[in-house]
Motif scaffolding. Structure first.
Motif, PDB file in Angstrom:
ATOM      1  N   GLU A   3      -2.211   2.711  -9.822  1.00 42.76           N
ATOM      2  CA  GLU A   3      -1.872   3.760  -8.803  1.00 42.76           C
ATOM      3  C   GLU A   3      -0.500   4.772  -9.270  1.00 42.76           C
ATOM      4  N   LYS A 170      -6.108   9.356  -3.477  1.00 49.13           N
ATOM      5  CA  LYS A 170      -4.587   8.248  -4.286  1.00 49.13           C
ATOM      6  C   LYS A 170      -3.878   9.067  -4.260  1.00 49.13           C
ATOM      7  N   LYS A 173      -2.117  10.801  -1.120  1.00 45.73           N
ATOM      8  CA  LYS A 173      -1.073   9.926  -0.039  1.00 45.73           C
ATOM      9  C   LYS A 173       0.222   9.386  -0.943  1.00 45.73           C
ATOM     10  N   ASN A 174       0.572   9.932  -1.884  1.00 46.28           N
ATOM     11  CA  ASN A 174       2.246   9.340  -2.495  1.00 46.28           C
ATOM     12  C   ASN A 174       3.023  10.498  -3.442  1.00 46.28           C
TER      13      ASN A 174
END
Length: 292
Positions: A3, A170, A173-174
């Motif tokens: 990720e 994914k 959220k980062n």
């Protein structure tokens, strides 16, 4: 670890060039190569072509024709209750709930503000203070057309240039404030349930964002804000009114749709939660204080 690498690549890769080149490829009439690629895409993503108006993959001459395929009539029944607002796109609900004053939601303690999402346009922001919102991610395999949750009269359209980060859950959220950093088309409608904003968010690989009344808004990507107001004449016949369940726009490849609703005029369906599957026409909310 994977990720973190995916997020790092979002900053390092030349996203505009990737999007431009893949956009050219998606519009290429490649004959048997295009047909084979479409068949492979259908197989990998397990797409049920019987849901679409043109179920034969061989009838699509470009990837863009395939990406923007139309749903078959009645394949997505629209809730006919006049007080019910419906889900505007097939995909996954990533966030849904109340807007806390001007904070939409938080990711890892970092709030998303209406001011950033709506590019500082106070005349629009004020409609949605303490309102409601829903964010729907459209994966590549889903229908890329976007529909109206309720009948609305178009009042304004804003094109906000920006980055092209991936909007996969994914990634979102980062990367802080990703929806306020990416390019987007903000459409403001006046409805029986107050004002509604429907926001089409750009992303890497998306070759185009289109609306039913303007056609392709991007490309070109000229790096400037564009603003349209409606009606643009005094002629009442120039009003643009879109009915509930009618198409309002599309992406050439999947992306994200964000809806904002007026304070105290809409009550969200409390059965809907983040990561639920969204299907066009399903109940999204109930309108209240409906004007006759």
């Amino acid at each position: 670890m994977l990720e973190k690498i995916q997020v790092l690549l979002q900053y390092l890769l030349p996203k505009y060039w990737i999007t431009y080149l893949l956009g050219l490829g998606a519009s290429w009439k490649g004959g048997w190569i295009t047909r084979y690629a479409i068949q492979l895409f259908i197989h990998v993503y397990k797409i049920d072509m019987k849901e679409f108006d043109n179920p034969n993959p061989s009838n699509y001459t470009t990837f863009n024709e395939f990406f923007t395929r139309k749903l078959r009539n009645n394949s997505r029944p629209i809730d006919t209750n006049p007080s019910t607002l419906v889900i505007p796109a097939d995909g996954i609900i990533t966030q849904i709930g109340k807007i806390n004053q001007t904070n939409i939601f938080q990711v890892k303690g970092i709030p998303y503000h209406l001011d950033g999402l709506l590019a500082g346009h106070d005349n629009i922001i004020n409609y949605f203070n303490d309102g409601n919102f829903v964010i729907i991610y459209i994966p590549p395999q889903n229908c890329h057309r976007v529909y109206m949750p309720c009948t609305g009269t178009l009042r304004e359209v804003l094109y906000i240039p920006g980055d092209l980060f991936s909007v996969h859950p994914k990634i979102t959220k980062n990367i802080p404030n990703i929806f306020s950093r990416n390019e987007r088309v903000i459409c403001l409608f006046e409805t029986d349930f107050g004002y509604m904003a429907q926001i089409l968010v750009g992303t890497v690989i998306v070759g185009s964002i289109e609306t039913a009344w303007l056609g392709a808004i991007t490309p070109p990507r000229e790096g400037i804000v564009k603003h349209w107001r409606y009606p643009n004449t005094s002629n009442i016949e120039d009003l643009i009114i879109l009915q509930k369940g009618h198409e309002m726009g599309l992406f050439k490849l999947g992306s994200t749709v964000i809806n904002l609703f007026d304070n105290k005029k809409v009550i969200l369906n409390n059965l809907l939660q983040p990561y639920d599957i969204a299907r066009i026409g399903m109940p999204l909310a109930q309108g209240c204080n409906q004007e006759k």
